[in-house]
Design a protein around this motif. Structure first.
Motif, PDB file in Angstrom:
ATOM      1  N   LYS A  43       6.499   8.803  -6.611  1.00 17.64           N
ATOM      2  CA  LYS A  43       6.813   9.882  -6.382  1.00 17.64           C
ATOM      3  C   LYS A  43       8.088   9.939  -5.359  1.00 17.64           C
ATOM      4  CE  LYS A  43       3.020  11.187  -4.284  1.00 17.64           C
ATOM      5  NZ  LYS A  43       1.917  11.946  -3.795  1.00 17.64           N
ATOM      6  N   ALA A  56       0.833  -1.111   0.059  1.00 24.57           N
ATOM      7  CA  ALA A  56      -0.169   0.105   0.078  1.00 24.57           C
ATOM      8  C   ALA A  56       0.984   1.350  -0.017  1.00 24.57           C
ATOM      9  CB  ALA A  56      -0.823   0.012   1.128  1.00 24.57           C
ATOM     10  N   MET A  57       1.870   1.267   0.768  1.00 27.05           N
ATOM     11  CA  MET A  57       2.803   2.402   0.831  1.00 27.05           C
ATOM     12  C   MET A  57       3.630   2.724  -0.593  1.00 27.05           C
ATOM     13  SD  MET A  57       2.623   4.031   3.958  1.00 27.05           S
ATOM     14  CE  MET A  57       4.231   5.069   3.831  1.00 27.05           C
ATOM     15  N   GLN A  80       3.693  13.002   5.987  1.00 25.29           N
ATOM     16  CA  GLN A  80       2.757  12.521   5.339  1.00 25.29           C
ATOM     17  C   GLN A  80       2.808  11.000   5.228  1.00 25.29           C
ATOM     18  OE1 GLN A  80       2.396  14.181   1.355  1.00 25.29           O
ATOM     19  NE2 GLN A  80       0.631  12.956   0.834  1.00 25.29           N
ATOM     20  N   LYS A  81       4.049  10.610   4.851  1.00 29.66           N
ATOM     21  CA  LYS A  81       4.347   9.134   4.813  1.00 29.66           C
ATOM     22  C   LYS A  81       4.129   8.590   6.144  1.00 29.66           C
ATOM     23  CE  LYS A  81       7.077   9.536   0.901  1.00 29.66           C
ATOM     24  NZ  LYS A  81       8.773   9.252   0.256  1.00 29.66           N
ATOM     25  N   ALA A 104       2.385   1.613  -3.429  1.00 31.35           N
ATOM     26  CA  ALA A 104       1.425   2.141  -4.441  1.00 31.35           C
ATOM     27  C   ALA A 104       1.019   3.502  -4.166  1.00 31.35           C
ATOM     28  CB  ALA A 104       0.168   1.252  -4.142  1.00 31.35           C
ATOM     29  N   ILE A 105       1.169   3.967  -2.859  1.00 37.51           N
ATOM     30  CA  ILE A 105       0.953   5.275  -2.711  1.00 37.51           C
ATOM     31  C   ILE A 105       1.834   6.573  -3.080  1.00 37.51           C
ATOM     32  CG2 ILE A 105       0.092   7.224  -1.187  1.00 37.51           C
ATOM     33  CD1 ILE A 105      -1.282   4.977   0.337  1.00 37.51           C
ATOM     34  N   TYR A 106       3.028   5.877  -2.739  1.00 38.21           N
ATOM     35  CA  TYR A 106       4.197   6.774  -2.733  1.00 38.21           C
ATOM     36  C   TYR A 106       5.576   6.510  -3.682  1.00 38.21           C
ATOM     37  CZ  TYR A 106       2.408   8.996   1.462  1.00 38.21           C
ATOM     38  OH  TYR A 106       1.422   9.529   2.201  1.00 38.21           O
ATOM     39  N   GLU A 107       5.581   5.239  -4.176  1.00 34.90           N
ATOM     40  CA  GLU A 107       6.733   4.799  -5.001  1.00 34.90           C
ATOM     41  C   GLU A 107       7.023   5.612  -6.210  1.00 34.90           C
ATOM     42  OE1 GLU A 107       9.936   3.274  -4.178  1.00 34.90           O
ATOM     43  OE2 GLU A 107       8.565   1.615  -3.292  1.00 34.90           O
ATOM     44  N   SER A 156       0.485   8.359   7.086  1.00 26.61           N
ATOM     45  CA  SER A 156      -0.163   7.130   6.185  1.00 26.61           C
ATOM     46  C   SER A 156       0.280   5.770   6.637  1.00 26.61           C
ATOM     47  CB  SER A 156       0.581   7.364   4.813  1.00 26.61           C
ATOM     48  OG  SER A 156       0.050   8.306   4.167  1.00 26.61           O
ATOM     49  N   TYR A 157       1.384   5.632   7.289  1.00 24.02           N
ATOM     50  CA  TYR A 157       1.889   4.550   7.711  1.00 24.02           C
ATOM     51  C   TYR A 157       1.155   3.992   9.288  1.00 24.02           C
ATOM     52  CZ  TYR A 157       4.641   0.846  10.215  1.00 24.02           C
ATOM     53  OH  TYR A 157       5.257  -0.230  10.894  1.00 24.02           O
TER      54      TYR A 157
END
Length: 346
Positions: free
Chosen positions: A148, A140-141, A321-322, A143-146, A325-326
């Motif tokens: 960027k 999930a992390m 932000q990350k 998918a959201i941030y990789e 999310s975590y």
């Protein structure tokens, strides 16, 4: 709030810090920082990315990240310097957060202790859930941030002739970190730890140049400066929160099977600080007072993975932000896992 009660809370916080320093610094955090410094300085970026990089096949990177914590007896705070070292070396955010969640949750001692004290059903459920949920959180992390994800700035490495001895130093440091969880007698522990430390120091000076050792120490000190102050501040406030939120109140809200009880269990565990294995007797006491088995699993998953000090440092390492999310993912997946486990027990 009277002045006397405020002083009482401050004393509670200071006592929490004192206990943390006495129990964790010498035998847990110090070797963990040196181990993280070794990862960051002596392991080349390519060797880390071989297993944790964003370009590594997912079945390799996530499998290694999900199970690598089985040999580490680390809590939610001790794992932070290890995570910071891996993440700083350029590991993908997915495998890095998979390791961050799984490492404190699935160490062998914690799983065996959970099974013995709380029952084999909870022990097995904790192990399996930790592995699969860590991968889910990592994916999930990613998918959201990789997409960027910005490449991390690496420190100086010595790629021209990478040391074949680095793995041996890594294993020695790992042994120094793990031994206090295996050997409970201070006499026997000293007989094992002192020779291990002596051998590690001797081989380090024998195998590495002054420049390489200096780089190792600089990286270790950098991690200490970045993590230790926030860690102690978090431990201080965590002690106050535990005082303000007694177990009786927690039990009142997590004794049923409603969705809210699982959510409260996850949130309460996330705010508390559980050092390695201490979550088991605490949760055992709560179950005796009426907490449900499903909320107990939610606490077993969220507690070791998060704490107030842990959340502060994670946000510092990954960014707010990350980090948020975590934290949200850990709370949600712990709640869902507890719901599923509690449903099948009914």
């Amino acid at each position: 709030m009277t002045q006397d009660y405020l002083i009482h809370l401050i004393n509670i916080g200071l006592q929490s810090v004192q206990e943390y320093l006495a129990l964790h610094v010498l035998l847990c955090l110090v070797p963990a920082f040196f181990l993280a410094g070794a990862i960051a300085s002596l392991f080349s970026k390519e060797s880390v990315l071989k297993y944790f990089g964003a370009g590594t096949p997912k079945y390799i990177s996530y499998s290694v990240a999900a199970v690598s914590g089985t040999v580490l007896a680390v809590c939610s705070c001790t794992v932070l310097p290890l995570f910071a070292g891996i993440y700083k070396r350029g590991a993908g955010i997915g495998p890095a957060t998979t390791f961050l969640f799984s490492a404190p949750a699935i160490n062998i001692l914690a799983i065996v202790y959970t099974a013995k004290i709380l029952g084999y059903d909870l022990g097995v459920a904790r192990a399996l859930a930790a592995i699969f949920l860590s991968v889910a959180i990592g994916l999930a992390m990613a998918a959201i941030y990789e997409r960027k994800n910005i490449e991390h700035k690496g420190i100086k490495t010595f790629n021209s002739d990478e040391h074949s001895h680095t793995v041996h130093i890594f294993l020695l440091l790992l042994a120094i970190l793990v031994m206090p969880e295996i050997i409970t007698s201070w006499t026997y522990l000293a007989l094992v730890e002192i020779p291990l430390i002596a051998v590690t120091v001797f081989l380090s000076f024998k195998w590495y140049t002054r420049e390489e050792i200096a780089s190792w120490m600089q990286e270790t000190w950098f991690l200490v400066k970045m993590i230790a102050p926030l860690l102690l501040i978090g431990v201080f406030f965590a002690g106050i929160i535990v005082e303000l939120l007694p177990s009786e109140i927690v039990v009142q809200y997590v004794g049923g099977d409603s969705v809210m009880s699982y959510f409260i269990a996850s949130i309460a565990a996330a705010l508390m600080y559980f050092s390695t294995l201490t979550e088991v007797p605490i949760i055992s006491a709560l179950t005796l007072l009426g907490m449900g088995t499903g909320p107990a699993l939610a606490m077993l998953l969220a507690g070791p993975a998060l704490s107030l000090p842990n959340m502060i440092v994670i946000s510092r390492v990954m960014g707010i932000q990350k980090g948020l999310s975590y934290i949200a993912l850990v709370v949600v997946v712990s709640m869902i896992s507890g719901l599923i486990f509690g449903y099948y027990l009914i």
